[in-house]
Enzyme design. Structure first.
Site, PDB file in Angstrom:
ATOM      1  CB  SER A   1      -0.880   0.020   1.242  1.00 42.24           C
ATOM      2  OG  SER A   1      -0.059   0.279   2.361  1.00 42.24           O
ATOM      3  CE  LYS A   2       0.683   7.615  -3.355  1.00 36.51           C
ATOM      4  NZ  LYS A   2       1.656   7.398  -4.338  1.00 36.51           N
TER       5      LYS A   2
END
Ligand code: GLU
Length: 482
Positions: free
Chosen positions: A258-259
């Site tokens: 994930s970012k």
């Protein structure tokens, strides 16, 4: 003469233009590309832009640019076209409506007139009861008259799949092998939304069929959708393609990539000065490896080595440290002129005057041995171009009597000859030690400061070699006369 493509191998990368290319998307694109190339098949690029709510101006152009930059040339797709175009779903809308109607006619889909409020209520109930959010089938069995009456009154509606509630769907995935899903767990998926646009599911199946896709290679998050897709293929009497679902990409702590834990976009990596060669090599090894566990591959070598059989089931950790290591390796090992060319925009942006190409190459060669990315190379290069500034502490070091003697001696000796090779400079430094009587830190610290602006850094012959004799003399003079 080009060999005709194998019509039995047609694969596609089908991104939705979200404004950036996720590293997982690049992996999907790459594996499709490799498989097509390896088998002389066709690699198709299809833009899945049916979600008009998420339309982002310019996103499609950016995506094409990124794909081009990493060198994954496609055989059919936007701009270049092809036999099965258009390759942008928003230009194919009529087709989807036609097949949605066919599904209705065959009893495999139905109109649903439920209001957004009702659906919201269903969702909330499911959440409260901790069950999966599923449509309850209220409109599944409306009579033809009821449907016609509602359509005549223009009641907003969607079209849903009429998934059989009994039995299960069994299919074979090249990676996951046998998969069985209980049909009761498969939702009556919306295939045409109230705005008339198809959802991903319908558009994807229709296009994969019409574009004669043989293998659907994509991320594991789509595995769950396969029963819905198979239901559509079979209802329409179409051949089901082979499925290949690639393992999830994970953060080092094994959560889904994930970012929040760092960059996940290819554009970010490219902007930071990661090389396409390194990115491609690194990404290829996320969920695939060759039988000999080799690490370094060019794109052509990957094509030779690649096989679907060696894709693993378990999630692949996206380890930025490894990417850094690999990028550093590529920086040091690809051609100097090539790296210099790649680095040019970064140097220019930093305001460095790189018009002296020979000097620029020496600067780049020095920096690439010290940096992990092109952006980092700037920090190792600026001092060869900018006027140096000194702190009070630095000034103390360079203004000592001994140091002045050292600088004067070197200026005189360096001036005696046009160009000094690195080896000659080494000799000269030894000569200096004897003549001036300074050595060790007393020699290196002031010299490095005067030439480079810092006490630590490359050794003196390298510094003088990078600067060139003339510039080295000028820098020594400027410090001496300050
Ligand atoms: N448009 C889908 C995506 O962006 C494609 C999934 C597929 O390859 O079927 O992930």
């Amino acid at each position: 003469m080009s060999i005709p493509k194998n019509p039995d191998i047609r694969v596609r990368f089908a991104p939705s233009p979200t404004g950036y290319l996720h590293v997982g998307g690049l992996r999907t694109a790459l594996f499709n590309y490799l498989f097509a190339q390896k088998n002389n098949g066709s690699f198709i690029l299809r833009i899945e832009d049916t979600d008009r709510k998420r339309y982002i101006p310019g996103a499609q152009e950016d995506l094409l640019k990124t794909i081009k930059e990493v060198g994954l040339d496609y055989d059919e797709g936007p701009i270049i076209g092809g036999e099965y175009g258009p390759y942008i779903q928003s230009e194919r809308s009529d087709l989807y409506r036609k097949y949605a109607q066919e599904l209705i006619d065959k009893g495999a889909a139905y109109y649903c007139f439920c209001t957004e409020e009702r659906l919201e209520k269903l969702r909330n109930e499911a959440k409260e009861n901790n069950t999966a959010v599923m449509y309850d089938g209220k409109c599944r069995n409306l009579s033809l008259e009821e449907v016609q009456e509602k359509l005549a009154r223009n009641i907003p509606h969607v079209i849903r799949l009429k998934i059989p509630k009994e039995g299960s769907t069994v299919f074979y995935d090249v990676v996951r092998e046998r998969v069985e899903v209980d049909n009761a767990l498969v939702d009556d998926q919306v295939i045409i939304k109230s705005d008339g646009f198809p959802t991903y599911h319908l558009a994807n199946v229709v296009d994969d069929h019409l574009m004669k896709i043989s293998h659907v290679i994509r991320g594991e998050e789509w595995l769950i959708s396969v029963p819905k897709h198979i239901f559509m293929y079979e209802s329409l009497g179409w051949k089901v393609p082979k499925f290949v679902h690639l393992p999830l990409l994970l953060n080092p702590d094994k959560t889904k990539l994930s970012k929040r834990q760092g960059d996940v976009t290819v554009e970010d990596y490219l902007a930071k000065g990661y090389l396409p060669e390194a990115l491609i090599n690194f990404i290829a090894l996320l969920g695939w490896h060759s039988s000999d566990d080799r690490e370094f591959y060019t794109l052509e070598e990957l094509v030779k080595a690649f096989s679907l059989k060696r894709i693993s089931k378990s999630g692949a950790v996206f380890d930025v440290e490894k990417l850094n290591w690999m990028n550093g390796w590529y920086l040091r090992n690809l051609g100097l002129e090539y790296i210099a060319e790649k680095a040019k925009p970064y140097f220019e942006k930093a305001g460095l005057d790189i018009s002296d190409h020979k000097k620029y190459l020496r600067v780049v060669d020095n920096a690439r041995n010290r940096a992990v990315t092109i952006t980092e190379m700037i920090a190792h290069s600026e001092m060869f171009y900018k006027n140096l500034t000194f702190s009070d502490e630095d000034k103390d070091i360079i203004s000592k009597e001994n140091t002045k003697k050292l600088f004067s001696f070197l200026i005189e000796r360096l001036s005696s000859q046009e160009n000094w090779s690195e080896n000659e400079i080494k000799g000269l430094i030894n000569e200096t030690i004897g003549a001036v009587g300074v050595k060790g830190k007393e020699l290196y610290f002031p010299l490095r400061l005067a030439l480079f602006g810092e006490v630590h850094g490359p050794d003196i012959p390298t510094l003088i070699d990078i600067l060139g004799t003339k510039e080295a003399i000028a820098r020594l003079k400027s410090v001496l006369n300050a």
